[in-house]
Design a protein around this motif. Structure first.
Motif, mmCIF file in Angstrom:
data_model
loop_
_atom_site.group_PDB
_atom_site.id
_atom_site.type_symbol
_atom_site.label_atom_id
_atom_site.label_comp_id
_atom_site.label_asym_id
_atom_site.label_seq_id
_atom_site.Cartn_x
_atom_site.Cartn_y
_atom_site.Cartn_z
ATOM 1 N N SER A 99 0.826 -1.202 0.000
ATOM 2 C CA SER A 99 0.000 0.000 0.000
ATOM 3 C C SER A 99 0.868 1.263 0.000
ATOM 4 N N GLU A 100 2.164 1.102 0.269
ATOM 5 C CA GLU A 100 3.072 2.251 0.349
ATOM 6 C C GLU A 100 4.192 2.200 -0.684
ATOM 7 N N PHE A 101 4.587 1.001 -1.105
ATOM 8 C CA PHE A 101 5.738 0.853 -1.986
ATOM 9 C C PHE A 101 5.422 -0.096 -3.138
ATOM 10 N N ASP A 102 6.105 0.132 -4.250
ATOM 11 C CA ASP A 102 6.104 -0.820 -5.357
ATOM 12 C C ASP A 102 7.072 -1.941 -4.984
ATOM 13 N N LEU A 103 6.546 -3.151 -4.767
ATOM 14 C CA LEU A 103 7.360 -4.260 -4.266
ATOM 15 C C LEU A 103 7.733 -5.266 -5.347
ATOM 16 N N GLU A 104 7.857 -4.822 -6.564
ATOM 17 C CA GLU A 104 8.248 -5.733 -7.638
ATOM 18 C C GLU A 104 9.566 -6.431 -7.305
ATOM 19 N N MET A 105 10.482 -5.719 -6.681
ATOM 20 C CA MET A 105 11.780 -6.301 -6.326
ATOM 21 C C MET A 105 11.617 -7.448 -5.334
ATOM 22 N N ALA A 122 10.124 0.585 9.039
ATOM 23 C CA ALA A 122 10.489 1.209 10.302
ATOM 24 C C ALA A 122 10.121 2.678 10.204
ATOM 25 N N SER A 123 9.373 3.164 11.176
ATOM 26 C CA SER A 123 8.823 4.519 11.096
ATOM 27 C C SER A 123 9.678 5.531 11.846
ATOM 28 N N TYR A 169 4.330 7.800 -2.226
ATOM 29 C CA TYR A 169 4.319 9.201 -1.796
ATOM 30 C C TYR A 169 5.623 9.473 -1.049
ATOM 31 N N PRO A 170 6.647 9.925 -1.759
ATOM 32 C CA PRO A 170 7.940 10.162 -1.102
ATOM 33 C C PRO A 170 7.834 11.259 -0.046
ATOM 34 N N LEU A 171 8.674 11.159 0.961
ATOM 35 C CA LEU A 171 8.713 12.172 2.015
ATOM 36 C C LEU A 171 9.183 13.502 1.436
ATOM 37 N N PRO A 172 8.405 14.585 1.632
ATOM 38 C CA PRO A 172 8.849 15.880 1.100
ATOM 39 C C PRO A 172 10.049 16.418 1.872
ATOM 40 N N TRP A 208 5.869 8.795 2.785
ATOM 41 C CA TRP A 208 5.249 9.771 3.673
ATOM 42 C C TRP A 208 3.869 9.258 4.070
ATOM 43 N N ASP A 209 3.761 8.777 5.303
ATOM 44 C CA ASP A 209 2.485 8.276 5.828
ATOM 45 C C ASP A 209 1.792 9.435 6.541
ATOM 46 N N ARG A 210 0.864 10.062 5.861
ATOM 47 C CA ARG A 210 0.195 11.240 6.411
ATOM 48 C C ARG A 210 -0.787 10.889 7.514
ATOM 49 N N ASP A 211 -1.406 9.708 7.446
ATOM 50 C CA ASP A 211 -2.337 9.312 8.496
ATOM 51 C C ASP A 211 -1.625 9.082 9.822
ATOM 52 N N PHE A 212 -0.403 8.512 9.749
ATOM 53 C CA PHE A 212 0.346 8.219 10.967
ATOM 54 C C PHE A 212 1.387 9.299 11.280
ATOM 55 N N ASN A 213 1.486 10.334 10.442
ATOM 56 C CA ASN A 213 2.442 11.421 10.624
ATOM 57 C C ASN A 213 3.855 10.888 10.844
ATOM 58 N N CYS A 214 4.290 10.051 9.897
ATOM 59 C CA CYS A 214 5.627 9.483 10.020
ATOM 60 C C CYS A 214 6.198 9.201 8.634
ATOM 61 N N ALA A 215 7.504 8.970 8.620
ATOM 62 C CA ALA A 215 8.198 8.522 7.410
ATOM 63 C C ALA A 215 8.480 7.039 7.574
#
Length: 259
Positions: A94-100, A149-150, A183-186, A218-225
Motif C-alpha cells: 500500500s506504500e511501496f512498489d514491491l516488484e523487487m 520502520a517509522s 508518496y515520497p517524504l517531502p 510519507w504516511d500522512r495518516d500516521f504522521n511518520c516517514a
C-alpha cells in the motif's frame, strides 16, 4: 543438613504468538494506544479502541508479555509469503512498489505494526521481540525478512531527513534491491536541533544487518516517514546471529542494549 539448590531467575519478559481472539484483541488495543493515542494517527478504533485492518486475519501476532503483571508490552504481526497470496498482497504494497521483493529467490516474510509500550522501550523488550522473530525465521526456513520502520515527523521532518542521510551513507541496498514509495517524504525546511537518534526499531534493523531499500514513504495518516528495510538472513550480522539464533535471550538482550 539440607543443601539448597541455586534458584534460576525466571525471565521477566516472554515472547510467543497470540493463541486466542482475546490475545489478538489485546495486541490491537496496544497498537491503537500507541499509534492513535500517542502518535496521533488517524485511526477509527471504534468503541473498543483497536487498530485493525484487512491483513490482521491473515497474520500471526507475536507478543511480548510482562511475566510479573501479565500485560502485553510489545507486539508485531507476521505475514508470510503464502499468507500474503491469500490476503491479496503484503501490507507494504500500500506504500511501496514491491516488484523487487517478488523477484527475490527463496521464502520471504513481512513484519508490521510493530510497537512497544512507552514505559518498556528498552533493550530488554525489543530484544525479546526480535528473539521471537528470529526463532520463527530459523524454524520455518525464511530467507528474507522485510518491513517498515517509522520515523516520527513531529518536528516537520528535520530529524527524519537527518536519519535518512545516515542510511544513504551506510545502510542502503544495492540499486537492484530498491523499492519505490508511492508518496515520497517531502523535503524539510530546516535542520534538526541537536543530536538525532534512530528510533529503536530502525536501530535494531540496522544492527542485525538489514538495509534500507530507498527513499521513505510519507504516511500522512500516521504522521511518520516509513523506511522499507530488508534483511537477507544470510547477511545477518555475525555478532547478532550468535546472540539471537544460537544463544539465550539474556545475551540477545545485552547485544541489543549495547547496539
Amino acid at each position: 543438613m539440607i543443601q539448597l539448590l541455586p534458584q534460576t531467575r525466571t525471565p521477566r519478559f516472554e515472547v510467543r504468538f497470540a493463541e486466542t481472539e482475546a490475545e489478538i484483541l489485546a495486541t490491537q488495543q496496544l497498537r491503537y494506544r500507541i499509534f492513535a493515542g500517542e502518535l496521533g494517527a488517524q485511526i477509527d478504533g471504534g468503541d473498543a479502541g483497536i487498530d485493525a485492518d484487512q491483513y490482521d486475519g491473515h497474520c500471526r501476532h507475536l507478543m511480548v508479555r510482562d511475566a510479573d503483571s501479565g500485560e502485553i508490552v510489545a507486539c508485531t504481526r507476521i505475514l508470510t509469503d503464502a499468507a500474503a497470496e491469500r490476503a491479496g498482497g503484503f501490507y507494504s504494497e500500500s506504500e511501496f512498489d514491491l516488484e523487487m521483493i517478488r523477484a527475490l529467490p527463496g521464502r520471504v516474510m513481512e513484519i508490521g505494526r510493530t510497537c512497544v509500550a512507552a514505559e518498556h522501550r528498552s533493550g530488554a523488550v525489543i530484544a525479546t521481540l526480535w528473539q521471537g522473530i528470529a526463532e520463527t525465521i530459523t524454524r520455518e526456513g525464511y530467507d528474507y525478512l522485510f518491513g517498515c520502520a517509522s520515523i516520527g515527523l513531529e518536528d516537520g521532518g528535520a530529524a527524519a531527513h537527518s536519519i535518512l542521510e545516515t542510511l544513504r551513507g551506510k545502510y542502503m541496498t544495492a540499486a537492484s534491491q530498491r523499492v519505490r514509495p508511492y508518496y515520497p517524504l517531502p523535503l524539510a525546511d530546516r535542520r534538526p536541533e541537536g543530536a538525532v537518534r534512530m528510533p529503536p526499531l530502525l536501530k535494531a534493523y540496522v544492527s542485525l544487518g538489514a538495509k534500507a531499500c530507498g527513499e521513505a514513504y510519507w504516511d500522512r495518516d500516521f504522521n511518520c516517514a516509513d523506511v522499507f528495510m530488508l534483511l537477507n538472513v544470510s547477511d545477518l550480522n555475525p555478532r547478532y546471529a550468535r546472540h539471537f539464533l544460537g544463544k539465550g535471550r539474556s545475551e540477545a538482550r545485552e547485544a541489543v542494549a549495547l547496539a
